[in-house]
Scaffold this motif. Sequence first.
Motif, PDB file in Angstrom:
ATOM      1  N   ARG A   1      40.916-112.608  31.517  1.00 31.64           N
ATOM      2  CA  ARG A   1      42.234-111.954  31.556  1.00 31.64           C
ATOM      3  C   ARG A   1      43.076-112.523  32.701  1.00 31.64           C
ATOM      4  NH1 ARG A   1      39.732-105.840  30.824  1.00 31.64           N
ATOM      5  NH2 ARG A   1      38.830-106.211  28.752  1.00 31.64           N
ATOM      6  N   LYS A   2      44.275-112.980  32.360  1.00 33.52           N
ATOM      7  CA  LYS A   2      45.133-113.662  33.330  1.00 33.52           C
ATOM      8  C   LYS A   2      46.455-112.945  33.566  1.00 33.52           C
ATOM      9  CE  LYS A   2      43.223-118.151  31.916  1.00 33.52           C
ATOM     10  NZ  LYS A   2      42.471-117.672  30.726  1.00 33.52           N
ATOM     11  N   GLY A   3      46.585-111.727  33.090  1.00 31.59           N
ATOM     12  CA  GLY A   3      47.841-111.007  33.257  1.00 31.59           C
ATOM     13  C   GLY A   3      48.229-110.824  34.720  1.00 31.59           C
ATOM     14  N   PHE A   4      47.245-110.701  35.598  1.00 31.94           N
ATOM     15  CA  PHE A   4      47.549-110.508  37.013  1.00 31.94           C
ATOM     16  C   PHE A   4      48.233-111.729  37.606  1.00 31.94           C
ATOM     17  CE2 PHE A   4      43.442-112.593  37.090  1.00 31.94           C
ATOM     18  CZ  PHE A   4      43.434-113.359  38.244  1.00 31.94           C
ATOM     19  N   ILE A   5      47.915-112.922  37.095  1.00 32.59           N
ATOM     20  CA  ILE A   5      48.553-114.146  37.584  1.00 32.59           C
ATOM     21  C   ILE A   5      50.015-114.176  37.158  1.00 32.59           C
ATOM     22  CG2 ILE A   5      48.455-116.664  37.597  1.00 32.59           C
ATOM     23  CD1 ILE A   5      45.480-116.414  36.827  1.00 32.59           C
ATOM     24  N   ARG A   6      50.275-113.850  35.903  1.00 33.61           N
ATOM     25  CA  ARG A   6      51.657-113.802  35.432  1.00 33.61           C
ATOM     26  C   ARG A   6      52.460-112.787  36.232  1.00 33.61           C
ATOM     27  NH1 ARG A   6      48.573-113.673  30.642  1.00 33.61           N
ATOM     28  NH2 ARG A   6      48.592-115.643  29.495  1.00 33.61           N
TER      29      ARG A   6
ATOM     30  N   VAL B   1      44.646-121.515  38.297  1.00 29.69           N
ATOM     31  CA  VAL B   1      44.707-120.392  39.240  1.00 29.69           C
ATOM     32  C   VAL B   1      43.568-119.418  38.979  1.00 29.69           C
ATOM     33  CG1 VAL B   1      46.062-118.419  40.031  1.00 29.69           C
ATOM     34  CG2 VAL B   1      47.201-120.586  39.532  1.00 29.69           C
ATOM     35  N   TYR B   2      43.348-119.099  37.698  1.00 30.41           N
ATOM     36  CA  TYR B   2      42.280-118.164  37.335  1.00 30.41           C
ATOM     37  C   TYR B   2      40.925-118.661  37.830  1.00 30.41           C
ATOM     38  CZ  TYR B   2      39.164-115.381  34.343  1.00 30.41           C
ATOM     39  OH  TYR B   2      38.176-114.553  33.884  1.00 30.41           O
ATOM     40  N   ASP B   3      40.635-119.932  37.558  1.00 28.60           N
ATOM     41  CA  ASP B   3      39.341-120.489  37.977  1.00 28.60           C
ATOM     42  C   ASP B   3      39.199-120.446  39.501  1.00 28.60           C
ATOM     43  OD1 ASP B   3      38.709-120.986  35.340  1.00 28.60           O
ATOM     44  OD2 ASP B   3      39.253-123.111  35.409  1.00 28.60           O
ATOM     45  N   HIS B   4      40.292-120.717  40.210  1.00 31.12           N
ATOM     46  CA  HIS B   4      40.244-120.712  41.680  1.00 31.12           C
ATOM     47  C   HIS B   4      39.973-119.306  42.209  1.00 31.12           C
ATOM     48  CE1 HIS B   4      41.268-121.645  45.839  1.00 31.12           C
ATOM     49  NE2 HIS B   4      42.095-120.616  45.837  1.00 31.12           N
ATOM     50  N   VAL B   5      40.705-118.328  41.708  1.00 30.66           N
ATOM     51  CA  VAL B   5      40.547-116.952  42.186  1.00 30.66           C
ATOM     52  C   VAL B   5      39.134-116.448  41.896  1.00 30.66           C
ATOM     53  CG1 VAL B   5      41.313-114.563  41.901  1.00 30.66           C
ATOM     54  CG2 VAL B   5      43.003-116.398  42.032  1.00 30.66           C
TER      55      VAL B   5
END
Length: 313
Positions: A190-195, A288-292
Amino acid sequence: MAETRLAPEVSRNGGDVGGDRRDPSGKGAGDSLLRRVLRGASALATSRIPRANLDERDPDYIRERLPLMWLLASLWYRGEVRGLGNIPDSGPVLLVGNHSGGNLLPDTAVFTLAFSTYFGAERPFYQLAHNLVLTIPGLASLRKFGTVAASPGNAQKALQSGAALLVYPGGDYEVHRPSWEGNRIDFDGRKGFIRLALEQHVPIVPIVSIGGQETALFLSRGEWLARALALDRLFRLKVLPISIALPWGLNVGDMLGHIPLPAKITVETLPPIDLRTEFGPQPDLDEVYDHVVRIMQDTLDALAAERRLPILG
């Protein structure tokens, strides 16, 4: 369930196309009746969910109860929160955490109390939670601490007000993972937090916790059971967890909560991440997701290496 997935709300209308059609076997009539019963149950439960209101957060209420509640959390969970100085002193910030411990939110409680102690009750601070968590008996007071229903609108409103906002991308999927996966960051892609961080131009501060998955014996997310009971369509519940917990023994759904075991909860706050500074003007979401997830998993592995025994820490 502590669902904080940032996704558009799904319309529940139109899910009964052809529901009144009949066939000679009568099966259509039975299916239609079942759907009506399920929709009725969904509407009843939804009507009992309090509407989100950021103004329900009450600094006076927090200030009055903070010393005793922090004392209790310190005694029961031996709460330890590190690195709060990594959070910017003011302004909006998106706190992104891993999540453990079922519907009673032990890691959220420890972090919220520590945050309010460190920055003061006056600093606006909100936490997103699944709608149904706010209906669990005894948890209504969470709203006075800043807990609001998870939705893109509420998240945007909180950040636009200048508040710190705590979200759990893994939501109910992560919080009910089996106990033997307790030391794993699992946002389920889930990537909504990045957006959200990019849209609102706010930094991300990763929050890593350990110990919550030791407060009960979590056996299964129960995804198959949620699908069989249509909970995924009716309540946005993808899981119906199965655990062994006090006082129920076998605990299905955890909707009445449970008595958590006194596991030690440790939380570590990592340095803030300015996405456009680190990843360029148009950050790649997957990168970004992979980094976090990677830096959070590395931190969780380090916290796990410190622990000698489950529950005892």
